[in-house]
Design a protein around this motif. Structure first.
Motif, PDB file in Angstrom:
ATOM      1  N   LEU A  42       0.868  -1.194  -0.011  1.00  0.00           N
ATOM      2  CA  LEU A  42      -0.021   0.014  -0.132  1.00  0.00           C
ATOM      3  C   LEU A  42       0.777   1.287   0.093  1.00  0.00           C
ATOM      4  N   LEU A  43       1.948   1.189   0.670  1.00  0.00           N
ATOM      5  CA  LEU A  43       2.956   2.296   0.695  1.00  0.00           C
ATOM      6  C   LEU A  43       3.486   2.468  -0.703  1.00  0.00           C
ATOM      7  N   PHE A  44       4.013   1.792  -1.540  1.00  0.00           N
ATOM      8  CA  PHE A  44       4.503   1.670  -2.658  1.00  0.00           C
ATOM      9  C   PHE A  44       3.379   1.882  -3.629  1.00  0.00           C
ATOM     10  N   LEU A  45       2.095   1.450  -3.528  1.00  0.00           N
ATOM     11  CA  LEU A  45       1.203   1.888  -4.273  1.00  0.00           C
ATOM     12  C   LEU A  45       1.054   3.390  -4.174  1.00  0.00           C
ATOM     13  N   GLY A  46       0.840   3.944  -2.912  1.00  0.00           N
ATOM     14  CA  GLY A  46       0.403   5.276  -2.731  1.00  0.00           C
ATOM     15  C   GLY A  46       1.543   6.152  -3.226  1.00  0.00           C
ATOM     16  N   LEU A  47       2.784   5.650  -2.903  1.00  0.00           N
ATOM     17  CA  LEU A  47       4.134   6.650  -3.294  1.00  0.00           C
ATOM     18  C   LEU A  47       4.204   6.848  -4.787  1.00  0.00           C
ATOM     19  N   PHE A  48       4.148   5.563  -5.467  1.00  0.00           N
ATOM     20  CA  PHE A  48       4.621   5.574  -6.934  1.00  0.00           C
ATOM     21  C   PHE A  48       3.184   5.703  -7.899  1.00  0.00           C
ATOM     22  N   PHE A  49       2.007   5.649  -7.365  1.00  0.00           N
ATOM     23  CA  PHE A  49       0.886   5.630  -8.249  1.00  0.00           C
ATOM     24  C   PHE A  49      -0.129   6.772  -7.717  1.00  0.00           C
ATOM     25  N   LEU A  50      -0.496   6.864  -6.501  1.00  0.00           N
ATOM     26  CA  LEU A  50      -1.457   7.864  -6.237  1.00  0.00           C
ATOM     27  C   LEU A  50      -0.905   9.042  -6.330  1.00  0.00           C
ATOM     28  N   ALA A  51       0.369   9.152  -5.620  1.00  0.00           N
ATOM     29  CA  ALA A  51       0.834  10.664  -5.388  1.00  0.00           C
ATOM     30  C   ALA A  51       1.181  11.269  -6.788  1.00  0.00           C
ATOM     31  N   PRO A  52       1.712  10.625  -7.664  1.00  0.00           N
ATOM     32  CA  PRO A  52       1.715  11.295  -9.118  1.00  0.00           C
ATOM     33  C   PRO A  52       0.478  11.369  -9.744  1.00  0.00           C
ATOM     34  N   LEU A  53      -0.362  10.607  -9.685  1.00  0.00           N
ATOM     35  CA  LEU A  53      -1.731  10.889 -10.084  1.00  0.00           C
ATOM     36  C   LEU A  53      -2.448  12.066  -9.773  1.00  0.00           C
ATOM     37  N   ILE A  54      -2.451  12.292  -8.542  1.00  0.00           N
ATOM     38  CA  ILE A  54      -3.054  13.528  -7.670  1.00  0.00           C
ATOM     39  C   ILE A  54      -2.175  14.867  -8.088  1.00  0.00           C
ATOM     40  N   GLY A  55      -0.748  14.487  -8.101  1.00  0.00           N
ATOM     41  CA  GLY A  55      -0.105  15.781  -8.731  1.00  0.00           C
ATOM     42  C   GLY A  55      -0.363  15.963 -10.079  1.00  0.00           C
ATOM     43  N   LEU A  56      -0.560  15.155 -11.006  1.00  0.00           N
ATOM     44  CA  LEU A  56      -0.892  15.265 -12.528  1.00  0.00           C
ATOM     45  C   LEU A  56      -2.308  15.916 -12.535  1.00  0.00           C
ATOM     46  N   LEU A  57      -3.331  15.498 -11.718  1.00  0.00           N
ATOM     47  CA  LEU A  57      -4.590  16.098 -11.739  1.00  0.00           C
ATOM     48  C   LEU A  57      -4.336  17.549 -11.309  1.00  0.00           C
ATOM     49  N   LEU A  58      -3.829  17.719 -10.285  1.00  0.00           N
ATOM     50  CA  LEU A  58      -3.737  19.253  -9.792  1.00  0.00           C
ATOM     51  C   LEU A  58      -2.977  20.091 -10.827  1.00  0.00           C
ATOM     52  N   ARG A  59      -1.939  19.489 -11.350  1.00  0.00           N
ATOM     53  CA  ARG A  59      -1.253  20.200 -12.516  1.00  0.00           C
ATOM     54  C   ARG A  59      -2.276  20.761 -13.604  1.00  0.00           C
ATOM     55  N   GLY A  60      -3.045  19.630 -13.805  1.00  0.00           N
ATOM     56  CA  GLY A  60      -3.958  20.058 -15.113  1.00  0.00           C
ATOM     57  C   GLY A  60      -4.877  21.066 -14.597  1.00  0.00           C
ATOM     58  N   VAL A  61      -5.168  21.556 -13.439  1.00  0.00           N
ATOM     59  CA  VAL A  61      -6.252  22.533 -13.065  1.00  0.00           C
ATOM     60  C   VAL A  61      -5.446  23.702 -12.698  1.00  0.00           C
ATOM     61  N   GLU A  63      -1.901  24.961 -13.316  1.00  0.00           N
ATOM     62  CA  GLU A  63      -0.862  25.441 -14.410  1.00  0.00           C
ATOM     63  C   GLU A  63      -1.623  25.607 -15.787  1.00  0.00           C
ATOM     64  N   PRO A  64      -1.138  26.727 -16.395  1.00  0.00           N
ATOM     65  CA  PRO A  64      -0.578  27.855 -15.998  1.00  0.00           C
ATOM     66  C   PRO A  64      -1.150  29.068 -15.132  1.00  0.00           C
ATOM     67  N   VAL A  65      -2.659  28.821 -15.005  1.00  0.00           N
ATOM     68  CA  VAL A  65      -3.378  29.553 -14.313  1.00  0.00           C
ATOM     69  C   VAL A  65      -4.257  28.572 -13.598  1.00  0.00           C
ATOM     70  N   PRO A  66      -4.998  28.895 -12.401  1.00  0.00           N
ATOM     71  CA  PRO A  66      -5.954  27.785 -11.901  1.00  0.00           C
ATOM     72  C   PRO A  66      -7.368  27.921 -12.759  1.00  0.00           C
ATOM     73  N   GLY A  67      -7.876  26.548 -13.321  1.00  0.00           N
ATOM     74  CA  GLY A  67      -8.989  26.707 -13.696  1.00  0.00           C
ATOM     75  C   GLY A  67      -8.931  25.495 -14.723  1.00  0.00           C
ATOM     76  N   LEU A  68     -10.065  25.517 -15.409  1.00  0.00           N
ATOM     77  CA  LEU A  68     -10.396  24.231 -16.468  1.00  0.00           C
ATOM     78  C   LEU A  68      -9.915  24.620 -17.701  1.00  0.00           C
ATOM     79  N   GLY A  69      -9.141  25.759 -18.013  1.00  0.00           N
ATOM     80  CA  GLY A  69      -8.496  26.356 -19.215  1.00  0.00           C
ATOM     81  C   GLY A  69      -7.805  25.169 -20.197  1.00  0.00           C
ATOM     82  N   ASN A  70      -7.161  24.430 -19.418  1.00  0.00           N
ATOM     83  CA  ASN A  70      -6.302  23.260 -20.158  1.00  0.00           C
ATOM     84  C   ASN A  70      -7.155  22.301 -20.810  1.00  0.00           C
ATOM     85  N   TYR A  71      -8.300  21.823 -20.235  1.00  0.00           N
ATOM     86  CA  TYR A  71      -9.025  20.979 -20.714  1.00  0.00           C
ATOM     87  C   TYR A  71      -9.942  21.543 -21.726  1.00  0.00           C
TER      88      TYR A  71
END
Length: 184
Positions: A42-61, A63-71
């Motif tokens: 579970l630690l491995f899954l959280g560290l190498f799957f969930l954390a990057p996935l959450i980071g990617l989703l946050l980056r999508g909304v 960067e470069p400005v907050p919002g859904l402009g990227n989508y």
């Protein structure tokens, strides 16, 4: 002669514990006893799957400005729409063909005599042990215009000219389905 003792409630105790008509359910502590073995996974899954996935989703909304402009840009551009459509159509076709071939194969492995089933399973698993590069090159050799499949179809008179099965959707679906069947 078997000796039994009685408890304060009057139930008889044998060698295995209280004698009753019902088996006792395992306690919560007994059910969770092996759960500590899951902690590293579970630690491995959280560290190498969930954390990057959450980071990617946050980056999508964010960067470069907050919002859904990227989508909005993603779905407004026709090139991106074609890429998404192509990606999901290939994924859907590969899933369909893998299931249509994999489940009957798995069923056949269970129906044939035990020795034959082991042989068939080993043949399927042997393909997984072969290098991905070797498997891909093998499919290129088999599917090309002068390949074994086209030559056999022309020799049997099924086709007059070689079929284009390489560098297109057909070749990709065949190759990816072959790779995915052992996982079904």
């Amino acid at each position: 002669m078997k000796m039994t003792a009685t408890t304060p409630t009057g139930s008889a105790l044998g060698a295995a514990g209280p004698v009753s008509g019902k088996a006792s359910a395992p306690s919560l502590a007994q059910r969770w006893r092996g759960a500590s073995n899951l902690l590293p996974a579970l630690l491995f899954l959280g560290l190498f799957f969930l954390a990057p996935l959450i980071g990617l989703l946050l980056r999508g909304v964010l960067e470069p400005v907050p919002g859904l402009g990227n989508y909005e840009q993603l779905f407004a551009n026709s090139a991106y729409a074609r890429v998404l459509l192509n990606t999901f159509s290939v994924a859907g076709l590969v899933t369909l063909f893998s299931l249509l071939l994999g489940f009957p194969l798995a069923w056949a492995i269970t129906l044939v005599p035990r020795g034959w089933g082991r042989w068939i399973l080993n043949i399927v698993l042997l393909s997984m042990w072969t290098s991905l590069l070797a498997r891909t090159y093998s499919w290129l050799v088999l599917l090309q215009a002068s390949g074994v499949i086209n030559k056999a179809l022309m020799a049997m008179g099924i086709i007059d000219a070689p079929l284009e099965m390489v560098h297109n959707l057909t070749g990709v679906v065949i190759g990816m389905s072959y790779i995915m069947i052992p996982f079904i």
